[in-house]
Write an enzyme that holds these catalytic residues in place. Sequence first.
Site, mmCIF file in Angstrom:
data_model
loop_
_atom_site.group_PDB
_atom_site.id
_atom_site.type_symbol
_atom_site.label_atom_id
_atom_site.label_comp_id
_atom_site.label_asym_id
_atom_site.label_seq_id
_atom_site.Cartn_x
_atom_site.Cartn_y
_atom_site.Cartn_z
ATOM 1 C CG ASP A 193 30.298 43.039 47.559
ATOM 2 O OD1 ASP A 193 30.630 43.631 48.602
ATOM 3 O OD2 ASP A 193 29.668 41.961 47.567
ATOM 4 C CG HIS A 194 34.517 48.479 50.005
ATOM 5 N ND1 HIS A 194 35.809 47.980 50.162
ATOM 6 C CD2 HIS A 194 34.647 49.829 50.019
ATOM 7 C CE1 HIS A 194 36.652 48.983 50.278
ATOM 8 N NE2 HIS A 194 35.983 50.120 50.191
#
Length: 434
Positions: free
Chosen positions: A406-407
């Site tokens: 998850d950036h």
Amino acid sequence: MAVLIRMPEVLANVTEAAIQSWLVAEGDTVAADTPLAEIETEKAMIEFAGENAGVVAELLAPTGETIAVGEPIAILRQEGDSDADVDAVRPSGGASNAAATPEEPAPPAGAAPDSAPEPAPRDLDEAAQAPTEEAPRESGESGERLFSSPIVRRLARERGIELARVTGTGPGGRIVRRDLDAFVPAPARAAAPAAEPAPSGSAPPTGDQPGEAVPLTGMRKAIARRLTESKSTVPHFYLTADCRVDELFALRKTVNESASRKISVNDFVVKAAAQALADVPEANAIWGGDHIRRFETVDIAVAVSTEGGLLTPVVRDINALSLTAVSATIADLAERARAGRLTQSELEGGSFSISNLGMYGVDEFSAILNPPQSGILAVGAASQRPIVTDGELAVGTVMTVTLSADHRVVDGALAAQWLQAFRARIEHPFSILV
């Protein structure tokens, strides 16, 4: 006084559930804390125990039907209760009948029938905790009242179904959820001018097409909802690495010659992933909406395939467990997941997941994140491949892994550091044991 037992909120934030099976029968004598039923939610099967002693007078909820939290499911006759006491709490009659329908005043002369949809409840918990509210949603063409629960009315609004067109099969003709699921709209009469046909392949499936329509289970609906949300709202990015596992396989063979239980490759992978999260603690985190929450202990969810769908029970504080303890914990969770015996607490939490399809011969794949976790590692099969070491061509056993991150929580460099730490653990497996 007879006791009216209602559908409990067996798990946090659950607004509806179904009786999978009754563990008692009418006439049975039960003590307090006696298991009464197995209740199925979207993710788990929960054994529900009563709080009162007595005799089961009546089972009100059929198995398999989805029921809102707070709706009556059974009546318990206590010592000294008469039939009148039981009748007094029965939903179909009696002074304390929470499900009774109040009489409505007739509309003023000349007023149009009130067929406007009710305002939606502020949230699902409000709908679930309200009384059964079997007030008519609307009236049929013949003027008869149509009774349904708040859950059914909400689903009908969401699906665009007019309850007046649905035949109720519940008690007294009440419309229940299975009636909505089975409802097939009648084909609309042709209108002039005819609408231009839709392009080929764009029309939704209809009931007259070949094939079998498989009803969605609660678990399948939960999987569809959560993964659609994840894929559409979480900014995934992916990193892939090849790990040489010759030393891992050799160590596993040695360990299993003397271990009290057989250790799998996946046990090593889970333990190595936990140690890599300890090596790179910034990655041991979840997305909190307006913050990032980091953890000191490492809890990892392990994907388990069951007959109804994929479950991800969580192994807690892995770095405090030996490899044998990790193996035993995963085996126990997997066995109970397939038997439908996990609790909600075992399905919640964790900052990271492991999904291993190597045993199915899958070489490489990427997995969808389970929000709000920061990452999931997709593990492929280990196979012999040509490799180059110091300019020399050789054959080695290689396992490909893909990290989905998850950036919002993990940047590319941080994810690369974690993957590097994991690869170092896997390729030097003695570090996993110490």
